[in-house]
Design a protein around this motif. Structure first.
Motif, short mmCIF file in Angstrom:
data_model
loop_
_atom_site.label_atom_id
_atom_site.label_comp_id
_atom_site.label_asym_id
_atom_site.label_seq_id
_atom_site.Cartn_x
_atom_site.Cartn_y
_atom_site.Cartn_z
N GLY A 174 38.11 39.44 37.45
CA GLY A 174 38.19 40.52 36.47
C GLY A 174 37.02 40.61 35.51
O GLY A 174 35.86 40.57 35.91
N ALA A 175 37.31 40.69 34.21
CA ALA A 175 36.30 40.94 33.18
C ALA A 175 35.34 39.78 33.00
O ALA A 175 34.21 39.98 32.57
CB ALA A 175 36.98 41.24 31.85
N VAL A 176 35.74 38.56 33.31
CA VAL A 176 34.86 37.40 33.10
C VAL A 176 34.14 36.98 34.38
O VAL A 176 33.53 35.93 34.43
CB VAL A 176 35.64 36.21 32.53
N SER A 177 34.17 37.81 35.41
CA SER A 177 33.53 37.46 36.67
C SER A 177 32.01 37.57 36.56
O SER A 177 31.48 38.53 36.01
CB SER A 177 34.01 38.38 37.79
N VAL A 178 31.31 36.57 37.08
CA VAL A 178 29.85 36.59 37.12
C VAL A 178 29.37 37.67 38.06
O VAL A 178 28.31 38.26 37.87
CB VAL A 178 29.33 35.21 37.58
N PHE A 179 30.15 37.96 39.08
CA PHE A 179 29.74 38.90 40.12
C PHE A 179 30.28 40.31 39.90
O PHE A 179 30.28 41.11 40.83
CB PHE A 179 30.19 38.37 41.48
N GLY A 180 30.75 40.64 38.72
CA GLY A 180 31.26 41.98 38.44
C GLY A 180 32.59 42.22 39.11
O GLY A 180 33.49 41.39 39.05
N SER A 181 32.72 43.34 39.76
CA SER A 181 33.99 43.69 40.39
C SER A 181 34.11 43.14 41.81
O SER A 181 35.09 43.41 42.49
CB SER A 181 34.16 45.21 40.42
N ASP A 182 33.14 42.37 42.27
CA ASP A 182 33.18 41.77 43.60
C ASP A 182 34.19 40.62 43.58
O ASP A 182 34.10 39.71 42.76
CB ASP A 182 31.79 41.25 43.98
#
Length: 77
Positions: A50-58
């Motif tokens: 989600g919001a804390v992902s390093v890879f965005g929405s991937d």
């Protein structure tokens, strides 16, 4: 294998263990590297979504370790 070929400890004999000679700098380097790898594993197992992902929405990383997250008790949905 016969019982005579198996090494048996001699009574009264002292066991000696070789202690590696590690400098303070080497120990600090190993501790730093281990802490970094552990923190990286903790992030990917616990927070990469989600919001804390390093890879965005991937969500490839999330889906790859999805079952491990549930096994470790992380709620992810």
């Amino acid at each position: 294998m016969s019982s005579s070929s198996v090494a048996q400890p001699v009574s009264g004999a002292k066991l000696s263990v070789a202690v590696p000679d590690v400098s303070v700098a080497d120990a600090a380097l190993w501790l730093t590297a281990t802490t970094f790898v552990a923190a990286l594993a903790y992030y990917f197992l616990g927070f990469d979504q989600g919001a804390v992902s390093v890879f965005g929405s991937d969500t490839h990383v999330h889906e790859f370790i999805h079952d491990a997250r549930h096994f470790l008790g992380y709620p992810c949905h």
